[in-house]
Design a protein around this motif. Structure first.
Motif, PDB file in Angstrom:
ATOM      1  N   ALA A  50      -6.263  -3.235   5.884  1.00  0.00           N
ATOM      2  CA  ALA A  50      -5.148  -2.311   5.694  1.00  0.00           C
ATOM      3  C   ALA A  50      -5.427  -1.503   4.431  1.00  0.00           C
ATOM      4  O   ALA A  50      -5.978  -2.026   3.466  1.00  0.00           O
ATOM      5  N   VAL A  51      -5.074  -0.232   4.459  1.00  0.00           N
ATOM      6  CA  VAL A  51      -5.282   0.621   3.279  1.00  0.00           C
ATOM      7  C   VAL A  51      -3.918   0.903   2.643  1.00  0.00           C
ATOM      8  O   VAL A  51      -3.093   1.604   3.217  1.00  0.00           O
ATOM      9  N   PRO A  52      -3.672   0.344   1.462  1.00  0.00           N
ATOM     10  CA  PRO A  52      -2.378   0.559   0.815  1.00  0.00           C
ATOM     11  C   PRO A  52      -2.299   1.925   0.141  1.00  0.00           C
ATOM     12  O   PRO A  52      -3.327   2.585  -0.072  1.00  0.00           O
ATOM     13  N   GLY A  53      -1.099   2.310  -0.221  1.00  0.00           N
ATOM     14  CA  GLY A  53      -0.931   3.522  -1.011  1.00  0.00           C
ATOM     15  C   GLY A  53      -1.483   3.287  -2.410  1.00  0.00           C
ATOM     16  O   GLY A  53      -1.678   2.149  -2.830  1.00  0.00           O
ATOM     17  N   GLU A  54      -1.718   4.392  -3.134  1.00  0.00           N
ATOM     18  CA  GLU A  54      -2.149   4.235  -4.533  1.00  0.00           C
ATOM     19  C   GLU A  54      -1.564   5.344  -5.385  1.00  0.00           C
ATOM     20  O   GLU A  54      -1.329   6.462  -4.918  1.00  0.00           O
ATOM     21  N   VAL A  69      -0.108   8.343  -3.309  1.00  0.00           N
ATOM     22  CA  VAL A  69      -0.701   8.830  -2.047  1.00  0.00           C
ATOM     23  C   VAL A  69      -0.752   7.683  -1.051  1.00  0.00           C
ATOM     24  O   VAL A  69      -1.272   6.595  -1.364  1.00  0.00           O
ATOM     25  N   THR A  70      -0.210   7.908   0.136  1.00  0.00           N
ATOM     26  CA  THR A  70      -0.205   6.838   1.130  1.00  0.00           C
ATOM     27  C   THR A  70      -0.281   7.425   2.537  1.00  0.00           C
ATOM     28  O   THR A  70      -0.419   8.635   2.713  1.00  0.00           O
ATOM     29  N   ASN A  71      -0.212   6.565   3.518  1.00  0.00           N
ATOM     30  CA  ASN A  71      -0.272   6.992   4.922  1.00  0.00           C
ATOM     31  C   ASN A  71       0.895   6.415   5.705  1.00  0.00           C
ATOM     32  O   ASN A  71       1.419   5.344   5.356  1.00  0.00           O
ATOM     33  N   ALA A  72       1.253   7.112   6.786  1.00  0.00           N
ATOM     34  CA  ALA A  72       2.340   6.629   7.641  1.00  0.00           C
ATOM     35  C   ALA A  72       1.933   5.332   8.333  1.00  0.00           C
ATOM     36  O   ALA A  72       2.758   4.445   8.554  1.00  0.00           O
ATOM     37  N   VAL A  73       0.658   5.226   8.675  1.00  0.00           N
ATOM     38  CA  VAL A  73       0.110   4.031   9.331  1.00  0.00           C
ATOM     39  C   VAL A  73      -1.020   3.509   8.444  1.00  0.00           C
ATOM     40  O   VAL A  73      -1.847   4.292   7.975  1.00  0.00           O
ATOM     41  N   LYS A  74      -1.035   2.209   8.218  1.00  0.00           N
ATOM     42  CA  LYS A  74      -1.936   1.677   7.182  1.00  0.00           C
ATOM     43  C   LYS A  74      -3.268   1.134   7.714  1.00  0.00           C
ATOM     44  O   LYS A  74      -4.128   0.771   6.929  1.00  0.00           O
ATOM     45  N   HIS A  75      -3.402   1.045   9.034  1.00  0.00           N
ATOM     46  CA  HIS A  75      -4.690   0.621   9.606  1.00  0.00           C
ATOM     47  C   HIS A  75      -5.324   1.776  10.375  1.00  0.00           C
ATOM     48  O   HIS A  75      -4.616   2.566  11.015  1.00  0.00           O
ATOM     49  N   PHE A  76      -6.643   1.842  10.342  1.00  0.00           N
ATOM     50  CA  PHE A  76      -7.426   2.873  11.049  1.00  0.00           C
ATOM     51  C   PHE A  76      -7.405   2.592  12.550  1.00  0.00           C
ATOM     52  O   PHE A  76      -7.756   1.488  12.982  1.00  0.00           O
ATOM     53  N   ALA A 121       0.719  -7.779  -0.015  1.00  0.00           N
ATOM     54  CA  ALA A 121       1.311  -8.331   1.210  1.00  0.00           C
ATOM     55  C   ALA A 121       0.788  -7.608   2.455  1.00  0.00           C
ATOM     56  O   ALA A 121       0.673  -8.199   3.530  1.00  0.00           O
ATOM     57  N   LEU A 122       0.456  -6.348   2.292  1.00  0.00           N
ATOM     58  CA  LEU A 122      -0.026  -5.534   3.422  1.00  0.00           C
ATOM     59  C   LEU A 122      -1.303  -6.108   4.041  1.00  0.00           C
ATOM     60  O   LEU A 122      -1.537  -5.976   5.235  1.00  0.00           O
ATOM     61  N   ASP A 123      -2.094  -6.783   3.202  1.00  0.00           N
ATOM     62  CA  ASP A 123      -3.333  -7.415   3.682  1.00  0.00           C
ATOM     63  C   ASP A 123      -3.113  -8.297   4.901  1.00  0.00           C
ATOM     64  O   ASP A 123      -3.993  -8.433   5.743  1.00  0.00           O
TER      65      ASP A 123
END
Ligand code: URA
Length: 204
Positions: A36-40, A89-96, A20-22
């Motif tokens: 978008a870079v999702p967690g993994e 492992v994930t990020n607070a913000v998903k786009h660069f 869905a993040l896409d």
């Protein structure tokens, strides 16, 4: 900021959430990022590791922490007895977020509005994973998880909590080690490793 989608649009698995993040357009960053870079990581991981946002490499590859900061993190985490493959492992913000300078894309720190917009995803990841411990690396992750990113160097190595009571171990972002003067690197690396050892001890 867009209103939250109605409940049926909220995926009920981490894989569904990644998918869905896409399509996310909750803040303007989706327009310039590649993806978008999702967690993994395993859906039952006891440890959640949260960084700031994908970097140049992660934006191109679509996976978190695969660039220089990620390699440094993997090495020091391994030395601290934490195996990244067992963590989510994930990020607070998903786009660069970046500024184009010629062919280079220079990292820019996400602002409070972008962090807030992306918390929708972070909170859903948290709700689905229900980790025993979260490690927040850097001020942006600390802000997204505890409500403030202030004084991270004073707070590092200590445990705080999310609003709903999940323990959050605060530390610096690994890129802080990449930026620090060479003569301070051994000390900073030892401090970062000690913070990750504290996390490992919490999980034991
Ligand atoms: N820095 C981060 O905070 N996250 C990444 O995925 C890569 C670099």
């Amino acid at each position: 900021r867009q209103p939250d989608p109605p409940a049926p649009d909220r995926p009920d698995t981490l894989a569904g959430l990644s998918h869905a993040l896409d399509a996310c357009t909750r803040c303007p960053l989706h327009a310039s990022a590649t993806r978008a870079v999702p967690g993994e990581g395993p859906a039952d991981a006891p440890l959640m590791i949260v960084g700031e946002q994908p970097g140049d490499r992660e934006d191109l590859e679509g996976r978190p922490f695969t660039g220089p900061a990620g390699r440094l993190f993997d090495r020091i985490a391994g030395a601290a007895g934490l195996d990244r493959s067992t963590a989510y492992v994930t990020n607070a913000v998903k786009h660069f977020k970046f500024q184009a300078r010629g062919k280079r894309r220079i990292h820019q720190r996400p602002d409070a509005g972008e962090v807030q917009a992306c918390r929708w995803w972070l909170e859903h990841e948290r709700a689905l994973l229900r980790p025993k411990l979260i490690v927040a690396m850097g001020a942006t992750a600390a802000a997204a998880l505890t409500g403030t990113g202030r004084d991270i160097t004073a707070r590092r190595g200590t445990l705080e909590q999310t609003a709903d009571g999940t323990p959050v171990l605060l530390t610096v972002h690994p890129s802080y080690l990449l930026r620090c003067p060479e003569d301070q690197h051994p000390t900073e690396e030892a401090r970062f490793r000690a913070d990750l050892e504290t996390a490992r001890a919490q999980l034991a």
